[in-house]
Motif scaffolding. Sequence first.
Motif, PDB file in Angstrom:
ATOM      1  N   HIS A  65       0.838  -1.205   0.000  1.00 39.39           N
ATOM      2  CA  HIS A  65       0.000   0.000   0.000  1.00 39.39           C
ATOM      3  C   HIS A  65       0.869   1.249   0.000  1.00 39.39           C
ATOM      4  O   HIS A  65       0.599   2.206  -0.733  1.00 39.39           O
ATOM      5  N   ALA A  66       1.910   1.233   0.820  1.00 38.02           N
ATOM      6  CA  ALA A  66       2.810   2.384   0.887  1.00 38.02           C
ATOM      7  C   ALA A  66       3.501   2.605  -0.455  1.00 38.02           C
ATOM      8  O   ALA A  66       3.631   3.741  -0.934  1.00 38.02           O
ATOM      9  N   ALA A  67       3.951   1.519  -1.088  1.00 36.56           N
ATOM     10  CA  ALA A  67       4.640   1.645  -2.371  1.00 36.56           C
ATOM     11  C   ALA A  67       3.706   2.175  -3.450  1.00 36.56           C
ATOM     12  O   ALA A  67       4.104   3.004  -4.281  1.00 36.56           O
ATOM     13  N   LEU A  68       2.453   1.729  -3.440  1.00 35.53           N
ATOM     14  CA  LEU A  68       1.513   2.155  -4.471  1.00 35.53           C
ATOM     15  C   LEU A  68       1.085   3.605  -4.293  1.00 35.53           C
ATOM     16  O   LEU A  68       0.969   4.358  -5.266  1.00 35.53           O
ATOM     17  N   LEU A  69       0.854   4.045  -3.062  1.00 33.30           N
ATOM     18  CA  LEU A  69       0.276   5.366  -2.823  1.00 33.30           C
ATOM     19  C   LEU A  69       1.310   6.462  -2.627  1.00 33.30           C
ATOM     20  O   LEU A  69       0.954   7.641  -2.610  1.00 33.30           O
ATOM     21  N   SER A  70       2.563   6.107  -2.461  1.00 34.21           N
ATOM     22  CA  SER A  70       3.597   7.120  -2.240  1.00 34.21           C
ATOM     23  C   SER A  70       3.654   8.104  -3.407  1.00 34.21           C
ATOM     24  O   SER A  70       3.774   7.714  -4.576  1.00 34.21           O
ATOM     25  N   ASP A  71       3.539   9.390  -3.097  1.00 31.98           N
ATOM     26  CA  ASP A  71       3.610  10.465  -4.090  1.00 31.98           C
ATOM     27  C   ASP A  71       2.516  10.376  -5.156  1.00 31.98           C
ATOM     28  O   ASP A  71       2.670  10.925  -6.247  1.00 31.98           O
ATOM     29  N   ARG A  72       1.421   9.711  -4.845  1.00 30.89           N
ATOM     30  CA  ARG A  72       0.325   9.594  -5.810  1.00 30.89           C
ATOM     31  C   ARG A  72      -0.852  10.439  -5.326  1.00 30.89           C
ATOM     32  O   ARG A  72      -1.243  10.344  -4.161  1.00 30.89           O
ATOM     33  N   PRO A  73      -1.426  11.277  -6.179  1.00 30.66           N
ATOM     34  CA  PRO A  73      -2.574  12.074  -5.749  1.00 30.66           C
ATOM     35  C   PRO A  73      -3.710  11.194  -5.258  1.00 30.66           C
ATOM     36  O   PRO A  73      -3.951  10.104  -5.791  1.00 30.66           O
ATOM     37  N   GLY A  74      -4.398  11.660  -4.225  1.00 29.70           N
ATOM     38  CA  GLY A  74      -5.514  10.892  -3.684  1.00 29.70           C
ATOM     39  C   GLY A  74      -5.832  11.329  -2.274  1.00 29.70           C
ATOM     40  O   GLY A  74      -5.178  12.219  -1.715  1.00 29.70           O
ATOM     41  N   PRO A  75      -6.818  10.699  -1.651  1.00 28.59           N
ATOM     42  CA  PRO A  75      -7.277  11.139  -0.336  1.00 28.59           C
ATOM     43  C   PRO A  75      -6.378  10.710   0.823  1.00 28.59           C
ATOM     44  O   PRO A  75      -6.553  11.208   1.931  1.00 28.59           O
ATOM     45  N   VAL A  76      -5.455   9.771   0.595  1.00 28.17           N
ATOM     46  CA  VAL A  76      -4.569   9.311   1.665  1.00 28.17           C
ATOM     47  C   VAL A  76      -3.369  10.243   1.752  1.00 28.17           C
ATOM     48  O   VAL A  76      -2.637  10.432   0.778  1.00 28.17           O
ATOM     49  N   ASP A  77      -3.159  10.832   2.933  1.00 31.91           N
ATOM     50  CA  ASP A  77      -2.031  11.747   3.113  1.00 31.91           C
ATOM     51  C   ASP A  77      -0.732  11.015   3.417  1.00 31.91           C
ATOM     52  O   ASP A  77       0.346  11.465   3.020  1.00 31.91           O
ATOM     53  N   GLU A  78      -0.818   9.901   4.145  1.00 36.33           N
ATOM     54  CA  GLU A  78       0.380   9.154   4.488  1.00 36.33           C
ATOM     55  C   GLU A  78       0.000   7.706   4.784  1.00 36.33           C
ATOM     56  O   GLU A  78      -1.134   7.411   5.142  1.00 36.33           O
ATOM     57  N   VAL A  79       0.984   6.811   4.605  1.00 36.34           N
ATOM     58  CA  VAL A  79       0.791   5.396   4.915  1.00 36.34           C
ATOM     59  C   VAL A  79       1.796   5.000   5.974  1.00 36.34           C
ATOM     60  O   VAL A  79       2.999   5.239   5.827  1.00 36.34           O
ATOM     61  N   ASP A  80       1.316   4.407   7.059  1.00 29.73           N
ATOM     62  CA  ASP A  80       2.178   3.816   8.070  1.00 29.73           C
ATOM     63  C   ASP A  80       2.068   2.309   7.939  1.00 29.73           C
ATOM     64  O   ASP A  80       0.968   1.749   8.007  1.00 29.73           O
ATOM     65  N   VAL A  81       3.207   1.647   7.736  1.00 29.39           N
ATOM     66  CA  VAL A  81       3.202   0.200   7.537  1.00 29.39           C
ATOM     67  C   VAL A  81       2.984  -0.495   8.876  1.00 29.39           C
ATOM     68  O   VAL A  81       3.664  -0.207   9.871  1.00 29.39           O
ATOM     69  N   LEU A  82       2.046  -1.410   8.892  1.00 34.21           N
ATOM     70  CA  LEU A  82       1.689  -2.118  10.113  1.00 34.21           C
ATOM     71  C   LEU A  82       2.809  -3.048  10.570  1.00 34.21           C
ATOM     72  O   LEU A  82       3.444  -3.712   9.746  1.00 34.21           O
ATOM     73  N   PRO A  83       3.040  -3.137  11.866  1.00 33.91           N
ATOM     74  CA  PRO A  83       3.951  -4.157  12.383  1.00 33.91           C
ATOM     75  C   PRO A  83       3.263  -5.521  12.379  1.00 33.91           C
ATOM     76  O   PRO A  83       2.038  -5.612  12.253  1.00 33.91           O
ATOM     77  N   VAL A  84       4.042  -6.587  12.509  1.00 30.38           N
ATOM     78  CA  VAL A  84       3.470  -7.924  12.588  1.00 30.38           C
ATOM     79  C   VAL A  84       2.557  -8.012  13.800  1.00 30.38           C
ATOM     80  O   VAL A  84       2.949  -7.673  14.920  1.00 30.38           O
ATOM     81  N   SER A  85       1.318  -8.431  13.563  1.00 31.16           N
ATOM     82  CA  SER A  85       0.341  -8.554  14.637  1.00 31.16           C
ATOM     83  C   SER A  85      -0.705  -9.565  14.214  1.00 31.16           C
ATOM     84  O   SER A  85      -1.265  -9.456  13.117  1.00 31.16           O
ATOM     85  N   ASP A  98       6.473  -9.143  17.740  1.00 30.86           N
ATOM     86  CA  ASP A  98       7.338  -8.636  18.808  1.00 30.86           C
ATOM     87  C   ASP A  98       6.543  -7.594  19.597  1.00 30.86           C
ATOM     88  O   ASP A  98       6.237  -6.511  19.081  1.00 30.86           O
ATOM     89  N   GLU A  99       6.202  -7.902  20.843  1.00 37.67           N
ATOM     90  CA  GLU A  99       5.385  -7.003  21.647  1.00 37.67           C
ATOM     91  C   GLU A  99       6.078  -5.667  21.869  1.00 37.67           C
ATOM     92  O   GLU A  99       5.431  -4.616  21.918  1.00 37.67           O
ATOM     93  N   ALA A 100       7.412  -5.680  21.990  1.00 42.04           N
ATOM     94  CA  ALA A 100       8.130  -4.419  22.174  1.00 42.04           C
ATOM     95  C   ALA A 100       8.001  -3.543  20.927  1.00 42.04           C
ATOM     96  O   ALA A 100       7.808  -2.319  21.025  1.00 42.04           O
ATOM     97  N   GLU A 101       8.102  -4.174  19.762  1.00 44.78           N
ATOM     98  CA  GLU A 101       7.931  -3.422  18.514  1.00 44.78           C
ATOM     99  C   GLU A 101       6.513  -2.886  18.404  1.00 44.78           C
ATOM    100  O   GLU A 101       6.291  -1.733  17.991  1.00 44.78           O
ATOM    101  N   LEU A 102       5.530  -3.707  18.784  1.00 46.45           N
ATOM    102  CA  LEU A 102       4.149  -3.253  18.751  1.00 46.45           C
ATOM    103  C   LEU A 102       3.939  -2.060  19.681  1.00 46.45           C
ATOM    104  O   LEU A 102       3.281  -1.083  19.306  1.00 46.45           O
TER     105      LEU A 102
END
Length: 386
Positions: A65-85, A98-102
């Motif tokens: 999602h981050a790779a696709l939307l980076s610098d692309r016009p649209g309603p999403v201002d930023e993408v934060d990549v989810l940690p493993v959960s 990793d609970e510490a990473e979470l």
Amino acid sequence: MANEARSVEPRHGVGPVLEPFEDVRRIAVLRGGGLGDLMFAMPAVEALAAAYPEATITLLGSASHAALLSDRPGPVDEVDVLPVSEGVRPPRDGEVEDEAELERFFARMRQRRFGLAVQVHGGGRYSNPFLLRLGARHTVGTRTPDAAHLERVLPYHYYQNEFMRALEVVGLAGAAPVSVEATLHVTASERRFAEDLLGQLGADRPIVGIHPGATDPRRRWPAERFAEVVSSALAEGAAVVVVGDETDVPAADVIVAQAEHEAPGRLRSLAGKLDLGELCAVLEACAVVIGNDSGPRHLAQAVGTPTVGIYWLGNVINAGALGRSRHRVHMSWVTHCPVCGIDVTQVGWTAERCPHDESLVAGISAAAVYEDVAQLTATSPLPHDR
């Protein structure tokens, strides 16, 4: 008991459109998964952007999602990549939760002071507790009976069109629909790339795109059926490109080997060779794209290209294109596993999946699919006219 309050005014979208929350400056939208999952969420994000024009919208999603939307016009201002959960972002390539990473992730999110957090990631068993850890003032989403409550919730029922489900969720936050399907902007540099790449196939020919893959093997039409369609398209004078990621290369090789004799030089496999922006541009350049229920078919639809989709009947309900003037659906009515006979319509958060991966869509006719391909190719507008 969660707040399922009625709206003060009788406003309606997919469902009721409740009163917007006050003083929302930052919005988080939780939607992990693949490219198709992202496309399902985009009309809802667009609705949020219209309802809260002063707010910044952060998508909590995947690396793709981050790779696709980076610098692309649209309603999403930023993408934060989810940690493993668990249940939100599965591990890959030896990753572990990793609970510490979470906790570091949630601490960073709480510093954003989200006014609103929106869950459009499944039924909530895992995603609702995840959302609550963001510390947002207001929360909305779906929930199954065993899921944590949010401030405003909808019951989660598996069989619902995913575009409509996400739009119904944001209605809880006062966001009325602006559109009902995803739209994705292709940049000028991506278009130039596609023109240079595909010009070798003949600028005066319609290009038919093929995507033979799908995450679930049961959703995959046999490569040999795709090859039959490709042979027919080549015989009628079209050029053909096969797209996909590295996992689609074997199927692409089967298609090319079976069909390339029909018209040498007019069939090319690009599977495993394109980044996501390049893929979007190639899909946009096609007159029509044929694919299983998969991310690239959804991307083709989002960039404005007509599509012919190969679907198992349950997936049509959840993920089928809504219109038929530019999108056609070929549906398999198989309801039981071809190997063990288990009822495959019992799917979703409570269902057990049998271990068999045999295709549920193999019986769909190549001739019927090509008939729609031919019709759409004849009427497809050029990319710059879409």
